[in-house]
Enzyme design. Sequence first.
Site, PDB file in Angstrom:
ATOM      1  N   GLU A  32      -1.601  -0.115  -9.628  1.00 22.59           N
ATOM      2  CA  GLU A  32      -0.170  -0.441  -9.743  1.00 22.59           C
ATOM      3  C   GLU A  32       0.459   0.245 -10.960  1.00 22.59           C
ATOM      4  O   GLU A  32       1.626   0.634 -10.929  1.00 22.59           O
ATOM      5  CB  GLU A  32       0.046  -1.957  -9.791  1.00 22.59           C
ATOM      6  CG  GLU A  32      -0.470  -2.726  -8.560  1.00 22.59           C
ATOM      7  CD  GLU A  32       0.012  -2.191  -7.221  1.00 22.59           C
ATOM      8  OE1 GLU A  32       1.090  -1.570  -7.173  1.00 22.59           O
ATOM      9  OE2 GLU A  32      -0.708  -2.380  -6.216  1.00 22.59           O
TER      10      GLU A  32
ATOM     11  N   HIS B 238       1.616   3.595  -9.867  1.00 20.74           N
ATOM     12  CA  HIS B 238       2.947   3.527  -9.232  1.00 20.74           C
ATOM     13  C   HIS B 238       4.035   3.396 -10.295  1.00 20.74           C
ATOM     14  O   HIS B 238       5.076   4.061 -10.246  1.00 20.74           O
ATOM     15  CB  HIS B 238       3.029   2.295  -8.318  1.00 20.74           C
ATOM     16  CG  HIS B 238       2.381   2.448  -6.977  1.00 20.74           C
ATOM     17  ND1 HIS B 238       2.760   3.395  -6.059  1.00 20.74           N
ATOM     18  CD2 HIS B 238       1.391   1.740  -6.373  1.00 20.74           C
ATOM     19  CE1 HIS B 238       2.027   3.267  -4.941  1.00 20.74           C
ATOM     20  NE2 HIS B 238       1.183   2.267  -5.122  1.00 20.74           N
TER      21      HIS B 238
HETATM   22 ZN    ZN Z   1      -0.232   1.579  -3.720  1.00 20.72          ZN
END
Ligand code: ZN
Length: 497
Positions: free
Chosen positions: A261, A264
């Site tokens: 994450e 991202h």
């Molecule tokens: Zn992902």
Amino acid sequence: MTTDVTEPLLARLQEIENLGGALSLLTWDQSVKMPPGGAEARARQLATLGRLRHERWLDPGLERDLAAVERDAPDGATADLVRVVRHDLERASRVPNDYVARSAAHAAATYDAWLDARRGGAIARVVGMLERTLDLSLEYAAFFPQVAHPADALIDDADEGATVASLRPLFGSLRDALVPRVAAWSAAPPAPPLPVGPFAVDEQLAAALELAQAFGYDLERGRQDLTAHPFAIRFAHGDVRITTRAKPDDLTEVLFSTLHEAGHAMYEQGVDPGLEGTPLAEGASAGVHESQARLWENQVARSRAFWDFALPGLQRRFPALAGVDVDAAFRAVNRVQPSLIRTDADEVTYNLHVIVRFDLELELLEGRLAVRDLPEAWAERYAADLGVTPNGDADGWLQDVHWFAGTIGGSFQGYTLGNVLSAQFFAAAARDLGDVDAQMAVGDFAPLRTWLSENVYRHGRRKPVDRLVRDATGGPLDLRPYLAYLDRKFGGLAGAR
Ligand code: ZN
């Protein structure tokens, strides 16, 4: 980007972005903080804000202000903005407001039926809901009569430019390449996992977040919370959050979900701040977004060099790891084993999970498979591709939320595109950066992060995906770097056993 002629357009886009940020905050809260009693009102609030945002897109004033900028022969970032807004507006204007409302209400009810079925409730209810989801997905596709395949309309929303015609052969080749590799690399008994805890959850969260910060995740513009299903979410350039999950006995859960994450989030944090308030301030596509998460999760955090750097610090925090050496840790986080659950799958088998879903979606949309026959078709494909059979619905066709909170079609291809691209971007970065392993082994992630910022992050949505990939890597999307990466790493591990 601001001139007299662009100003009215930018003001409208900023309002749409503001509504989007508020929608995201309500969504974040729904997963992180909201008590169960808030669910009904929250569904209404999300539906109202979603409708308002869609209405802003359909406002004739937006078309007028966009056309004014187009007539002005824009260049640079303004030309890119016009291209992207024209694309988004063209798509939004094909979808009637009543469809947006109907599909949102259906998605909320289906999600509820899905949760209930996973807890052992009626399967017939969720099957009935999913039949309606298939109808709604086909209704959506029909708003775009120019597409060759109904799934193309849904895929284009997430991965602009990708089509069934381009993905089917790519995924077919990948499946053919992976099935024998999985068989070869999982033939011998797997290496032992990392020692089990108990590890204090607070300590796990702190350790994972420290590593995310070492990669470059900026906590001045981010934060981390616990959720059942980890995600990254952007409210604005200055606020990009991640969520993660932890298991008391398994350190890898928190580590890899946090670092995924964070990948991202670093992408969103790295977009040129000058693009803020416009649709350019997002990732280029679902596939490119996923590539940035998978790159940090796999190419980096599952490398031997990373464990050279990270293991001593983790051992100081978690004495249970004392007897583990770097080689054992590297082997422990790279076990290849066919399994039932996509989100727990290793790097090698992961794409087989995605390709099963992608192929079943196409069969459903083409009318070759009925929803009531989906559980059986699912089990057959898992037996054929992965050699495993679900124990029940929850670890079979009900395992992923995607079909039960949106449409059938368009939501899985990005995962595999992301895996393929992650290897391609990493290989290109390594060519430019020299000994990237030596840098990672001493915890110096700045050269890699800077390369990604320059070549991927800062552009946001300015470049179409194909151009972004060509400019960064020197060629189009290509399976070969990914297969070469898998062969080097997992072939090496299997050979050295
Ligand atoms: Zn992902």
